[in-house]
Design a protein around this motif. Structure first.
Motif, PDB file in Angstrom:
ATOM      1  N   GLU A   1     -17.150  -3.290   1.785  1.00 52.71           N
ATOM      2  CA  GLU A   1     -17.135  -3.930   0.405  1.00 52.71           C
ATOM      3  C   GLU A   1     -15.767  -3.872  -0.256  1.00 52.71           C
ATOM      4  N   ILE A   2     -15.106  -2.560   0.010  1.00 50.90           N
ATOM      5  CA  ILE A   2     -13.766  -2.169  -0.727  1.00 50.90           C
ATOM      6  C   ILE A   2     -12.678  -3.267  -0.256  1.00 50.90           C
ATOM      7  N   LEU A   3     -12.952  -3.425   1.430  1.00 52.25           N
ATOM      8  CA  LEU A   3     -11.753  -4.144   2.172  1.00 52.25           C
ATOM      9  C   LEU A   3     -12.152  -5.713   1.514  1.00 52.25           C
ATOM     10  N   GLU A   4     -13.343  -6.141   1.517  1.00 54.99           N
ATOM     11  CA  GLU A   4     -13.510  -7.491   1.158  1.00 54.99           C
ATOM     12  C   GLU A   4     -13.172  -7.757  -0.126  1.00 54.99           C
ATOM     13  N   ASN A   5     -13.336  -6.863  -1.141  1.00 52.76           N
ATOM     14  CA  ASN A   5     -12.708  -7.031  -2.460  1.00 52.76           C
ATOM     15  C   ASN A   5     -11.193  -7.144  -2.465  1.00 52.76           C
ATOM     16  N   ALA A   6     -10.585  -6.204  -1.665  1.00 54.55           N
ATOM     17  CA  ALA A   6      -9.075  -6.557  -1.584  1.00 54.55           C
ATOM     18  C   ALA A   6      -8.772  -7.901  -0.927  1.00 54.55           C
ATOM     19  N   VAL A   7      -9.359  -8.382   0.075  1.00 52.48           N
ATOM     20  CA  VAL A   7      -9.265  -9.585   0.657  1.00 52.48           C
ATOM     21  C   VAL A   7      -9.394 -10.734  -0.253  1.00 52.48           C
ATOM     22  N   THR A   8     -10.386 -10.815  -0.966  1.00 51.92           N
ATOM     23  CA  THR A   8     -10.497 -11.825  -2.036  1.00 51.92           C
ATOM     24  C   THR A   8      -9.297 -11.848  -3.208  1.00 51.92           C
ATOM     25  N   PHE A   9      -8.846 -10.478  -3.530  1.00 52.38           N
ATOM     26  CA  PHE A   9      -7.886 -10.414  -4.352  1.00 52.38           C
ATOM     27  C   PHE A   9      -6.611 -10.918  -3.960  1.00 52.38           C
ATOM     28  N   ALA A  10      -6.353 -10.581  -2.563  1.00 52.00           N
ATOM     29  CA  ALA A  10      -5.102 -11.036  -1.917  1.00 52.00           C
ATOM     30  C   ALA A  10      -5.147 -12.394  -1.830  1.00 52.00           C
ATOM     31  N   HIS A  11      -6.254 -12.924  -1.831  1.00 55.70           N
ATOM     32  CA  HIS A  11      -6.322 -14.653  -1.513  1.00 55.70           C
ATOM     33  C   HIS A  11      -5.762 -15.244  -3.192  1.00 55.70           C
ATOM     34  N   SER A  12      -6.107 -14.281  -4.032  1.00 53.29           N
ATOM     35  CA  SER A  12      -5.897 -14.947  -5.400  1.00 53.29           C
ATOM     36  C   SER A  12      -4.179 -14.797  -5.624  1.00 53.29           C
ATOM     37  N   LEU A  13      -3.448 -13.961  -4.710  1.00 56.17           N
ATOM     38  CA  LEU A  13      -2.063 -13.681  -4.545  1.00 56.17           C
ATOM     39  C   LEU A  13      -1.477 -14.947  -3.765  1.00 56.17           C
ATOM     40  N   ASP A  14      -2.304 -16.030  -3.186  1.00 52.08           N
ATOM     41  CA  ASP A  14      -1.815 -16.823  -2.266  1.00 52.08           C
ATOM     42  C   ASP A  14      -1.452 -16.426  -1.021  1.00 52.08           C
ATOM     43  N   ILE A  15      -2.106 -15.191  -0.497  1.00 47.82           N
ATOM     44  CA  ILE A  15      -2.187 -14.597   0.725  1.00 47.82           C
ATOM     45  C   ILE A  15      -3.188 -15.073   1.495  1.00 47.82           C
ATOM     46  N   ASP A  16      -3.231 -16.150   2.487  1.00 48.15           N
ATOM     47  CA  ASP A  16      -4.327 -16.776   2.813  1.00 48.15           C
ATOM     48  C   ASP A  16      -5.008 -16.103   3.985  1.00 48.15           C
ATOM     49  N   ASP A  17      -4.373 -15.224   4.764  1.00 46.13           N
ATOM     50  CA  ASP A  17      -4.728 -14.590   5.853  1.00 46.13           C
ATOM     51  C   ASP A  17      -4.237 -13.107   5.734  1.00 46.13           C
ATOM     52  N   PRO A  18      -4.519 -12.419   4.833  1.00 45.53           N
ATOM     53  CA  PRO A  18      -4.095 -10.867   4.696  1.00 45.53           C
ATOM     54  C   PRO A  18      -4.091 -10.155   5.868  1.00 45.53           C
ATOM     55  N   LYS A  19      -3.256  -9.323   6.359  1.00 41.15           N
ATOM     56  CA  LYS A  19      -3.251  -8.340   7.318  1.00 41.15           C
ATOM     57  C   LYS A  19      -3.807  -7.146   6.942  1.00 41.15           C
ATOM     58  N   VAL A  20      -4.803  -6.555   7.319  1.00 49.33           N
ATOM     59  CA  VAL A  20      -5.394  -5.240   6.916  1.00 49.33           C
ATOM     60  C   VAL A  20      -5.040  -4.070   7.685  1.00 49.33           C
ATOM     61  N   ALA A  21      -4.653  -3.168   7.292  1.00 49.13           N
ATOM     62  CA  ALA A  21      -4.351  -1.848   8.132  1.00 49.13           C
ATOM     63  C   ALA A  21      -5.415  -0.941   7.748  1.00 49.13           C
ATOM     64  N   VAL A  22      -6.315  -0.490   8.468  1.00 44.37           N
ATOM     65  CA  VAL A  22      -7.328   0.516   8.271  1.00 44.37           C
ATOM     66  C   VAL A  22      -6.497   1.969   8.512  1.00 44.37           C
ATOM     67  N   VAL A  23      -6.224   2.556   7.433  1.00 44.02           N
ATOM     68  CA  VAL A  23      -5.066   3.632   7.850  1.00 44.02           C
ATOM     69  C   VAL A  23      -5.854   5.220   7.760  1.00 44.02           C
ATOM     70  N   CYS A  24      -5.532   5.620   9.033  1.00 45.60           N
ATOM     71  CA  CYS A  24      -6.153   6.700   9.186  1.00 45.60           C
ATOM     72  C   CYS A  24      -4.981   7.809   9.470  1.00 45.60           C
ATOM     73  N   ALA A  25      -5.006   9.185   9.846  1.00 42.83           N
ATOM     74  CA  ALA A  25      -4.325  10.198  10.397  1.00 42.83           C
ATOM     75  C   ALA A  25      -3.629  10.016  11.693  1.00 42.83           C
ATOM     76  N   ARG A  26      -4.319   9.155  12.702  1.00 43.29           N
ATOM     77  CA  ARG A  26      -3.786   8.978  13.628  1.00 43.29           C
ATOM     78  C   ARG A  26      -4.426   7.377  14.100  1.00 43.29           C
ATOM     79  N   GLU A  27      -3.605   6.968  15.340  1.00 42.70           N
ATOM     80  CA  GLU A  27      -4.022   5.565  15.585  1.00 42.70           C
ATOM     81  C   GLU A  27      -5.213   5.167  16.796  1.00 42.70           C
TER      82      GLU A  27
END
Length: 300
Positions: A155-181
């Motif tokens: 839900e936090i991710l989805e909130n951020a995506v909705t917000f990014a759309h308001s900045l005209d970022i149509d397909d935001p790239k989301v990195a789920v950040v951790c201590a390793r990949e």
């Protein structure tokens, strides 16, 4: 692509103006930012608070109060309630915190009678501009949710995506950040990250491209991603950095601010209307940028 806060202000001017309801408005930086937003054509405002104090502070910072509606309310808690009510009743579009504790205004935001709950999780988005990255980017959640579980992260991710759309970022790239990949059974955050990526791939999370787990270096550096042989459309180009917990978000937020001298602004999302919830120590510039974020979020 928004490369700077100047670009963001220009977009807010194009999509605005919207109306703020400012709770406990008798603050120099708040009134200075509101005055500048009015001057730029980004936002109008209803100023709620102790009228005499507002008049004194406005005179000190050179803000013409005749341009604004002022609601005289000397009790800080009632001023917060009035400001939230103005938004929930449709008389204003955005709540802005003035010189008051966050807990006091959030109590009114969450009030069942006049509040702004939607049933979604309420989260914080921070927007940054740093000299070493070619575009503005979003960090979430560094202020509201302490240790979110998988569904809360979704839900936090989805909130951020909705917000990014308001900045005209149509397909935001989301990195789920951790201590390793790489996924590790000993690190729950990496398991969550992979599950969020899978939710995106199967269509459960829409409107974005999600990759995880990614470490911070390969989320924002193409060179680091190539060096670690990471093949992902998000690697090195993240628009949103989803952190695993509030400690990581807070450290990242303050590192970007103080070490990297990044410009930043913040907003509460997941509510019926955006909430400009800046720190009382934030500069007038940061508060102006946060108003611009609120205007864009209210225009979606």
């Amino acid at each position: 692509m928004l490369k700077s806060f100047d670009d963001l202000l220009a977009l807010a001017k194009k999509k605005g103006p919207k109306k703020l309801a400012v709770a406990v408005a008798e603050d120099k930086e708040v009134l200075g930012a509101v005055g500048k937003a009015k001057e730029l054509g980004i936002a109008d405002a209803i100023l709620v608070g102790d009228k005499k104090k507002i008049e004194t502070v406005a005179q000190e910072v050179g803000v013409d109060l005749s341009l604004f509606e002022v609601v005289d309310e000397s009790d800080s808690q009632q001023a917060c309630r009035t400001a939230v009510s103005l938004v929930s009743s449709g008389k204003a579009d955005i709540v802005m915190k003035g010189i008051i504790d966050t807990a006091v205004i959030m109590k009114q935001v969450l009030d069942k009678e006049i509040g702004l709950r939607t049933g979604k999780i309420i989260s914080h988005v921070a927007v940054f501009s740093v000299a070493t990255y070619e575009k503005i980017f979003i960090v979430t959640d560094a202020a509201m949710n302490i240790s979110p579980d998988l569904n809360q992260k979704k839900e936090i991710l989805e909130n951020a995506v909705t917000f990014a759309h308001s900045l005209d970022i149509d397909d935001p790239k989301v990195a789920v950040v951790c201590a390793r990949e790489k996924v590790s059974p000993k690190m729950e955050a990496t398991i969550h990250a992979k599950e969020l990526e899978d939710m995106n791939k199967n269509g459960e999370i829409k409107g974005c491209t999600v990759a995880g787990p990614l470490a911070l270096d390969n989320a924002i550096s193409k060179e680091a991603a190539i060096h670690k042989e990471i093949d992902s459309p998000v690697a090195g180009e993240a628009d949103i950095l989803l952190v695993p917990a509030i400690e990581a978000g807070n450290v990242l937020y303050k590192s970007l601010t103080f070490f990297a001298e990044g410009k930043n602004a913040g907003l509460i999302v997941g509510t019926k209307a955006p909430i400009v919830l800046t720190s009382r120590s934030d500069t007038e510039e940061a508060k102006l940028y946060s108003i611009a974020l609120g205007v864009l979020a209210a225009s979606k």
